[in-house]
Scaffold this motif. Structure first.
Motif: not given
Length: 358
Positions: A131-136, A73-88
């Protein structure tokens, strides 16, 4: 064939084994610095994608190849970083601060995901990360006030001291600095006692614990560092694409990341870069090869998935050490030519089945 005569203990932990390595790595750095003036814009953009995925691959290699903890589910961490960067970034944060916050947020998520690794491993750990990837992915789709939901979110061009990195060449240098910095951090970490503890956990958790290594601490640390690098790669990915949506960080992306490190060669930083080149270059080769295939095959949907599956099966069965393992064999063959032996790699194949590389 080169033989390294060691006269100091520092040579065992040196980044470069001998002068030849230093020469070739220096030549590679010079070639990468000159790439914007030598390559067309399209291929320079593809090289930027290689750098972005190489950052993620280095982090995943640290987790899977050196600590023995697999994540699907490592793409979830990419998604968190991408959306955090976009928001900031849309709120005018400096690039260094926004990238640091994106990495920190992904690292915190990595620690949370790493908690199940303290009690489960193998297939069960893979299921937990899946499962974490699906949740994110679902959270990114539902949290519309921050992420934009399924409609997606635009990402502005990065800026450093008011200087916009809005061209392919400028963004290329940003990716180059990030990938070199990330690689040097991981390489130095592996030379330190922390990296040796990671490798000890990979080889045998029971033996590592008997030597006084705290499994909970080092497993969580490995997940945090790996997730932070994935968050950095996701942030750069968002800037490169200029638009992100939850579908870009789905299960398919996670499988591509696992495929990248397995085909590149587990347990090797070189393998992370080989895998990133494979992941970005293979679609280009498939597109070029479609013109020479029958229309029924070349225009069929799912051709890329079929090729990826065939390549993965081939490497798992015939070359478990991936592209980097094959390169080591080719290099050894060239060094020993014409004195090589036909069965010179049989012992290496039996060694790969040992507990050390599991």
């Amino acid at each position: 064939m080169r033989f390294v005569f060691k006269t100091r203990y520092d040579q065992d932990i040196a980044l470069a084994r001998h002068g030849g390595d230093r020469f070739w790595y220096s030549l590679l750095v010079l070639a990468l610095l000159a790439a914007p003036w030598l390559l067309p814009e399209y291929w320079l953009a593809q090289l930027s994608f290689v750098f972005i995925y190489a950052i993620v691959a280095v982090g995943l290699m640290l987790l899977a190849g050196f600590t023995g903890q697999f994540s699907i589910g490592h793409a979830a961490f990419m998604g968190i970083g991408a959306y955090a960067e976009a928001y900031l970034a849309t709120r005018g944060w400096p690039l260094a601060a926004s990238l640091a916050c994106a990495m920190a947020l992904a690292a915190v998520a990595g620690v949370v995901v790493g908690l199940p690794a303290l009690r489960v491993k193998g297939m069960y750990l893979a299921i937990a990360t899946l499962s974490f990837g699906f949740i994110v992915e679902e959270a990114l789709a539902r949290w519309e006030s921050v992420t934009g939901g399924n409609a997606g979110k635009s990402v502005p061009a990065p800026q450093i001291l008011g200087y916009a990195l809005d061209s392919t060449e400028r963004f290329y240098f940003l990716c180059l600095v990030c990938v070199v910095g990330s690689t040097l951090v991981v390489l130095n970490l592996l030379r330190a006692p922390t990296g040796r503890a990671f490798v000890a956990i990979r080889d045998s958790e029971v033996s590592a614990q008997s030597m006084g290594i705290q499994l909970a601490r080092y497993k969580s640390l490995s997940f945090a560092i790996s997730a932070a690098l994935a968050g950095l790669g996701g942030a750069l990915y968002g800037h490169k694409m200029q638009f992100i949506s939850p579908e870009q960080f789905s299960l398919v992306q996670s499988i591509d990341l696992v495929l990248m490190v397995v085909i590149g060669g587990l347990g090797s930083i070189h393998g992370a870069f080989f895998g990133a080149i494979f992941l970005i270059g293979m679609p280009q080769l498939i597109s070029l090869g479609k013109d020479y295939l029958p229309a029924a095959i070349g225009q069929a949907t799912g051709l890329q998935s079929v090729v990826y599956g065939a390549v993965l099966i081939t490497f798992v069965m015939l070359e478990p050490m991936g592209l980097y393992g094959r390169w080591l064999k080719v290099r050894t063959w060239l060094e020993l030519y014409p004195f090589y032996r036909r069965g010179m790699f049989k012992r290496q194949k039996s060694f790969q089945k040992s507990e050390r590389l599991k």
